[in-house]
Design an enzyme around this catalytic site. Structure first.
Site, PDB file in Angstrom:
ATOM      1  N   ASP A 201     -34.921  48.494  -5.602  1.00  0.00           N
ATOM      2  CA  ASP A 201     -34.894  49.331  -4.401  1.00  0.00           C
ATOM      3  C   ASP A 201     -35.202  50.802  -4.710  1.00  0.00           C
ATOM      4  O   ASP A 201     -34.689  51.352  -5.697  1.00  0.00           O
ATOM      5  CB  ASP A 201     -33.479  49.231  -3.807  1.00  0.00           C
ATOM      6  CG  ASP A 201     -33.291  50.039  -2.548  1.00  0.00           C
ATOM      7  OD1 ASP A 201     -33.733  49.576  -1.494  1.00  0.00           O
ATOM      8  OD2 ASP A 201     -32.696  51.134  -2.617  1.00  0.00           O
TER       9      ASP A 201
ATOM     10  N   GLU B 108     -39.981  48.529  -5.056  1.00  0.00           N
ATOM     11  CA  GLU B 108     -40.221  49.095  -3.723  1.00  0.00           C
ATOM     12  C   GLU B 108     -40.500  50.588  -3.864  1.00  0.00           C
ATOM     13  O   GLU B 108     -39.635  51.343  -4.314  1.00  0.00           O
ATOM     14  CB  GLU B 108     -38.987  48.909  -2.823  1.00  0.00           C
ATOM     15  CG  GLU B 108     -39.216  49.438  -1.418  1.00  0.00           C
ATOM     16  CD  GLU B 108     -38.038  50.172  -0.805  1.00  0.00           C
ATOM     17  OE1 GLU B 108     -37.197  50.717  -1.542  1.00  0.00           O
ATOM     18  OE2 GLU B 108     -37.948  50.209   0.428  1.00  0.00           O
TER      19      GLU B 108
HETATM   20  C1  GLC Z   1     -34.642  51.027   0.602  1.00  0.00           C
HETATM   21  C2  GLC Z   1     -34.136  49.975   1.545  1.00  0.00           C
HETATM   22  C3  GLC Z   1     -33.547  50.625   2.729  1.00  0.00           C
HETATM   23  C4  GLC Z   1     -32.414  51.497   2.290  1.00  0.00           C
HETATM   24  C5  GLC Z   1     -32.860  52.481   1.232  1.00  0.00           C
HETATM   25  C6  GLC Z   1     -31.704  53.104   0.546  1.00  0.00           C
HETATM   26  O1  GLC Z   1     -35.687  51.738   1.132  1.00  0.00           O
HETATM   27  O2  GLC Z   1     -35.150  49.086   1.854  1.00  0.00           O
HETATM   28  O3  GLC Z   1     -33.105  49.694   3.664  1.00  0.00           O
HETATM   29  O4  GLC Z   1     -31.881  52.173   3.376  1.00  0.00           O
HETATM   30  O5  GLC Z   1     -33.610  51.856   0.215  1.00  0.00           O
HETATM   31  O6  GLC Z   1     -31.083  52.197  -0.299  1.00  0.00           O
END
Ligand code: GLC
Ligand code: MG
Length: 671
Positions: A293, A363
């Site tokens: 993440d 991500e």
């Molecule tokens: C990522 C997740 C999102 C979250 C953020 C903070 O972007 O997909 O849902 O709010 O990280 O952890």
């Protein structure tokens, strides 16, 4: 038993030793006055089973024994060498097997919204276990589950209080273990969400850091400030300053997301060690991979300088959103990839057993800086993610046209490092559902695009049935980002999965509570209705996914652009050595269109539609000079030819790993 050689050269058996093969050789074998052969001295002893070594040696040197023996010996040697050579050649010529993360789409389960087994209105792990059949029916094997760690749920699980525990809302560790076991039993892989950038402010580490416990003092990013003067102009992704003053410690801590999500200090080796220990914890439980993440936020510049404003004339107090600054000091800092490569190396150590490959996807939204995203693929020498999420198709709704679709696809294909594996995302828990942003007309053609492009498609729960966003009013908002600004709310795309036409769409059936409202279209848009209905979105998803997994050109073949205009995006998939190839004609435009393929010599004159998103057109045969499509219609055309398109269009074609088929024996080889 032993022998003595007589002076005359003959052999004499010792007393008491009988030669079972002895016969009066002179009498039986040779005429009395026949000339004696040089070794005739031995002829009274014949080979026999169990003869002693010395006797054996006497015979072994005779030509009639020696020659066959030597022939046999060299035959064995040459056969062995030939076998080794064939094995080495086969290994050298075989293309690498595809991994499980390449074969199946990656399906995202948002656990709050998938299936509620206990009727408290929130989905849970037992609920997911109840629904494993859905994956079986759709031929989906890789499941990414968004966070279910113990959490105060300020950001619905992305604020982790204990990285080694399951939140009671979702179940227990036992529930998790049962789910994992059941998934493995059914050939499914479980990918966990992993959040290395931050923890919850309720995490034990943070509490100890606030009181300057010597071990935890530097676990977070602290800076001097006071309640009114922040260390710099940095802003949180969710809006406003990314610094919050902590009265206990008398300093500010950094949070690139909510103030309840303090950023971990990843420059501290002790923190990295903690994170790696947590990776070990879950890998040794058997999880099959991680979705990492928010990785671009893991490091920040230590000098803490202000970030440059996008609009230098904006008054600093109005600099409050992500879009007001260039994030030169808070994202994608040098050293970030070393950290991820370190994580990867740990995962590799769990990947060695056959069938146990551990997968990593990262991500990072890098917007127009696609080359930053590509760095997560690692280098030819050092592995990093198997692929970084490709979010570029999320921009499809900006301009529904064939040219735009091609442009977005090509953004990835032309920037991806050689030999890497693409992937495609059109939705997730952070982004509007594609069915709503692009319009229902295009839902099927988009699923067709994802399932026929090279690489791994991802499917956010509900995309397979064409689920749409729900409407959320200010008093219904759950998402903290939506509380900051209603238009930012991510609730619309997080509504309960639509399983059937019963109460709460079958999400739960014991109470009338669901944490977010169910979409009002659930009576017609649901799994049960679509399962057996031939023309449905889900039926088509299923067909295309099976085609993708059973037809080599889709999984391993070339991908070539054929046509792109205001309406149609057309490409083909072909594999050297295989007669069958596929032409895709997808209409992303606003009008009906007829595509002329007559100048494409490699295509046959008549083209038969294997499948259309409009079932009425499946099976139709068109002249290649005019292939008609309606807006939102996609065609899979299967044709047969041995001439390949890619050799004469190399700049229009891509393949991750070249492979050719020896069709007669059905063997793939590197070519
Ligand atoms: C990522 C997740 C999102 C979250 C953020 C903070 O972007 O997909 O849902 O709010 O990280 O952890
Ligand atoms: Mg950080």
């Amino acid at each position: 038993m032993s022998f003595r050689r007589k002076d005359s050269g003959s052999v004499e058996l010792e007393d008491g030793v009988s030669n079972p093969a002895f016969q009066d050789a002179d009498v039986t074998d040779s005429p009395p006055d026949a000339p004696k052969e040089p070794d005739s001295v031995y002829t009274q002893v014949k080979p026999y089973a169990g003869m002693p070594k010395e006797v054996l040696l006497l015979y072994s040197s005779q030509a009639r024994y020696r020659v066959p023996r030597e022939i046999l010996f060299w035959l064995t040697v040459s056969c062995t060498l030939a076998l080794v050579a064939v094995t080495v050649t086969i290994i050298a010529l075989s293309p690498p097997c595809l991994g499980w993360w390449q074969i199946s789409p990656v399906y995202q389960v948002y656990p709050r919204s998938f299936k509620d087994s206990d009727g408290d209105g929130v989905g849970d792990l037992k609920g997911i276990k109840e629904k494993l059949d859905h994956f079986h029916n759709l031929n989906i094997k890789s499941i990414w589950i968004s966070p279910f760690y113990r959490s105060p749920m300020k950001d619905f699980g992305y604020d982790v209080e204990d990285f080694r525990d399951v939140d009671p809302l979702f179940g227990t560790m036992e529930d998790f273990e049962e789910l994992l076991a059941e998934m493995h039993k059914n050939g499914l892989k479980l990918i966990m969400d992993f959040i290395p950038n931050h923890s919850s402010d309720r995490h034990r580490w943070f509490n100890l850091s606030r009181i300057r416990d010597p071990v935890y003092e530097d676990y977070y990013v602290w800076a001097d400030c006071n309640a009114t003067k922040k260390p710099n102009n940095w802003v949180s992704i969710f809006g406003n300053s990314s610094w919050t003053y902590d009265e206990v410690r008398g300093q500010c801590y950094l949070h690139q997301f909510l103030k309840e999500q303090p950023d971990l200090n990843m420059r501290n080796p002790a923190v990295r060690k903690e994170i790696i220990d947590i990776i070990h914890f879950w890998l040794s439980k058997g999880v099959d991979g991680f979705r990492m993440d928010a990785v671009k936020h893991m490091l920040e510049a230590t000098h803490l300088r202000d970030e440059p404003q996008v609009d230098p004339n904006k008054p600093p107090e109005e600099v409050t959103t992500e879009w007001d600054l260039f994030h030169d000091y808070t994202t994608s800092q040098v050293g970030l990839h070393n950290i991820l490569q370190e994580f990867r190396a740990e995962m590799e150590s769990y990947s060695r057993e056959p069938g146990k490959y551990r997968f990593m996807v990262t991500e990072s939204y890098d917007y127009e800086e696609v080359e930053k995203t590509m760095m997560y693929y690692g280098t030819p020498l050092v592995k990093e993610s198997d692929f970084p999420f490709n979010f570029y198709l999320l921009d499809l709704p900006q301009n529904t046209s064939g040219l735009w679709a091609k442009h977005l696809v090509d953004l990835w294909m032309s920037n991806m490092p050689r030999g890497k594996w693409p992937n495609w995302v059109v939705g997730n828990h952070d982004k509007s559902r594609i069915a709503s942003s692009v319009g229902k007309t295009y839902v099927r053609v988009i699923n067709m695009l994802l399932l026929t492009l090279p690489g791994t498609p991802t499917t956010y729960y509900g995309e397979e049935i064409g689920m749409e966003n729900i409407n959320i009013t200010a008093d219904q908002v759950q998402d903290p980002f939506g509380k900051y600004n209603l238009s930012n709310s991510r609730d619309p795309q997080r509504s309960p999965m639509q399983w059937n036409g019963d109460m709460n769409a079958g999400f739960n059936n014991q109470t009338n509570v669901t944490w977010l409202p169910v979409h009002p279209d659930y009576k017609s848009v649901n799994v049960e209705v679509q399962k057996d209905s031939e023309g449905s979105t889900m039926f088509q998803y299923n067909f295309l996914n099976s085609l993708r997994q059973s037809e080599l050109p889709f999984l391993r073949g070339w991908f070539c652009y054929v046509r792109a205009n205001a309406d149609v995006f057309s490409y083909l998939r072909e594999l050297d050595g295989l007669k069958e190839a596929y032409l895709m004609v997808l209409n992303f435009g606003k009008q009906a269109s007829t595509t002329d393929f007559s100048s494409v010599q490699d295509l046959p004159d008549q083209l038969q539609v294997l499948m259309s998103t409009n079932p009425a057109n499946s099976g139709k045969v068109f002249q290649k000079s005019g292939v008609p499509t309606e807006p939102g219609e996609g065609l899979v055309i299967r044709y047969s030819t041995y001439t390949r398109f890619h050799p004469s269009h190399s700049s229009e074609c891509y393949v991750s790993e070249k492979a050719c088929l020896l069709e007669t024996v059905g063997v793939l080889y590197k070519c």
